[in-house]
Write an enzyme that holds these catalytic residues in place. Structure first.
Site, PDB file in Angstrom:
ATOM      1  N   SER A  73       0.773  -1.226  -0.047  1.00 38.34           N
ATOM      2  CA  SER A  73      -0.066   0.018  -0.047  1.00 38.34           C
ATOM      3  C   SER A  73       0.754   1.390   0.085  1.00 38.34           C
ATOM      4  CB  SER A  73      -0.934   0.069   1.301  1.00 38.34           C
ATOM      5  OG  SER A  73      -1.688  -1.097   1.268  1.00 38.34           O
TER       6      SER A  73
HETATM    7  N1  SAH Z   1       0.586  -5.558   4.496  1.00 36.47           N
HETATM    8  C1  SAH Z   1       1.228  -5.980   3.035  1.00 36.47           C
HETATM    9  C2  SAH Z   1       0.265  -5.612   2.113  1.00 36.47           C
HETATM   10  C3  SAH Z   1       0.345  -6.697   1.028  1.00 36.47           C
HETATM   11  S1  SAH Z   1      -1.000  -7.000  -0.067  1.00 36.47           S
HETATM   12  C4  SAH Z   1       2.407  -5.150   2.988  1.00 36.47           C
HETATM   13  O1  SAH Z   1       2.790  -4.363   4.014  1.00 36.47           O
HETATM   14  O2  SAH Z   1       3.343  -5.342   2.120  1.00 36.47           O
HETATM   15  C5  SAH Z   1      -2.140  -8.129   0.652  1.00 36.47           C
HETATM   16  C6  SAH Z   1      -1.523  -9.473   1.052  1.00 36.47           C
HETATM   17  O3  SAH Z   1      -2.776 -10.134   1.519  1.00 36.47           O
HETATM   18  C7  SAH Z   1      -0.963 -10.170  -0.206  1.00 36.47           C
HETATM   19  O4  SAH Z   1       0.334 -10.701   0.025  1.00 36.47           O
HETATM   20  C8  SAH Z   1      -1.964 -11.555  -0.194  1.00 36.47           C
HETATM   21  O5  SAH Z   1      -1.104 -12.431  -0.501  1.00 36.47           O
HETATM   22  C9  SAH Z   1      -2.450 -11.404   1.223  1.00 36.47           C
HETATM   23  N2  SAH Z   1      -3.866 -12.409   1.201  1.00 36.47           N
HETATM   24  C10 SAH Z   1      -4.719 -12.324   0.486  1.00 36.47           C
HETATM   25  N3  SAH Z   1      -5.755 -13.127   1.123  1.00 36.47           N
HETATM   26  C11 SAH Z   1      -5.204 -13.590   2.060  1.00 36.47           C
HETATM   27  C12 SAH Z   1      -5.658 -14.620   3.254  1.00 36.47           C
HETATM   28  N4  SAH Z   1      -7.015 -15.002   3.088  1.00 36.47           N
HETATM   29  N5  SAH Z   1      -4.981 -14.914   4.187  1.00 36.47           N
HETATM   30  C13 SAH Z   1      -3.619 -14.173   4.432  1.00 36.47           C
HETATM   31  N6  SAH Z   1      -3.106 -13.572   3.453  1.00 36.47           N
HETATM   32  C14 SAH Z   1      -3.784 -13.012   2.400  1.00 36.47           C
END
Ligand code: SAH
Length: 223
Positions: A73
């Site tokens: 983000s």
């Molecule tokens: N907080 C992260 C944002 C990553 S984007 C950062 O600081 O970089 C969102 C993430 O959520 C992705 O890596 C995706 O694989 C993960 N995600 C999506 N669905 C999920 C689920 N059901 N359980 C765990 N992670 C999930």
């Protein structure tokens, strides 16, 4: 809690500190007021959480790809979500769903005693785990799993944050909050979602709508 003081990590040049300071000035202008959040973001080398080819863009006000179709983000959203999570005081522990690059976890782990973070994509979980270990974090716990189930063994959590958007907030995650806990999640199935804050008040879950945001969808299962 950790201190990522510039110079203690590899790959941080003078330019990065100046660029980070500019980012923090911008965040202030955008309305972020929590000084602890701002100073942690000024000290956290965001460029090390993205591919080298994108490092020069790491402090821009933009989301960045982290591989596997996922994104880190924009700084404002990380700051805003962190600020809202800490608004009622520092929770003893935070559960993050969606470790991704590990940046949000790194920011949180410098502000709260313990961070639990869950990621469903094995390659991302492994990469962020390795990176955060190399920074010396000992208060971040990783799990490769579908975050819909939360982290029962370590619950309850004073705060839960979802960084991927579910269609609806999973009940399981609400049940893992403490009695004064708060949960923050982008909710919806479209390109843009509603950032929702759920707090517990006298046994009831109270929902408030905050900003419009744009997150990747929360998906079932693991890869
Ligand atoms: N907080 C992260 C944002 C990553 S984007 C950062 O600081 O970089 C969102 C993430 O959520 C992705 O890596 C995706 O694989 C993960 N995600 C999506 N669905 C999920 C689920 N059901 N359980 C765990 N992670 C999930």
């Amino acid at each position: 809690m950790h201190d990522l003081t510039p110079g203690t990590l590899h790959g941080i040049g003078m330019t990065s500190q100046r660029t980070r300071d500019r980012m923090v000035d911008r965040l202030r202008g955008q309305g972020i007021q929590n000084e602890a959040v701002l100073s942690i973001m000024a000290a956290t080398p965001r460029h090390l959480f993205v591919d080298e080819a994108l490092a020069t863009r790491a402090y821009e006000d933009t989301a960045l790809p982290i591989g596997y179709g996922q994104t880190l983000s924009q700084p404002y959203i990380v700051a805003r979500m962190t600020e809202v999570l800490l608004e009622a005081g520092t929770p003893p522990s935070v559960l993050e769903i969606g470790t991704g690059s590990g940046y949000q976890a790194a920011v949180l782990a410098q502000l709260v005693p313990v961070v639990y973070t869950v990621e469903r994509i094995g390659a991302l979980a492994q990469r962020s785990n390795r990176l955060l270990d190399s920074f010396g974090f000992r208060n971040i716990h990783f799990k490769l799993d579908d975050g819909h189930t939360g982290w029962e063994e370590c619950a309850p959590f004073g705060a839960v944050v979802l960084t991927a958007a579910p269609a609806e907030i999973p009940d399981t995650l609400l049940k893992q909050l403490t009695h004064t806990g708060r949960l923050l999640a982008p909710v919806g199935t479209g390109e843009r979602q509603q950032l929702m804050l759920v707090t517990r008040e006298e046994g009831l879950f109270v929902r408030r709508m905050l900003d419009q945001v744009s997150f990747v969808p929360m998906r079932p299962g693991r890869e």
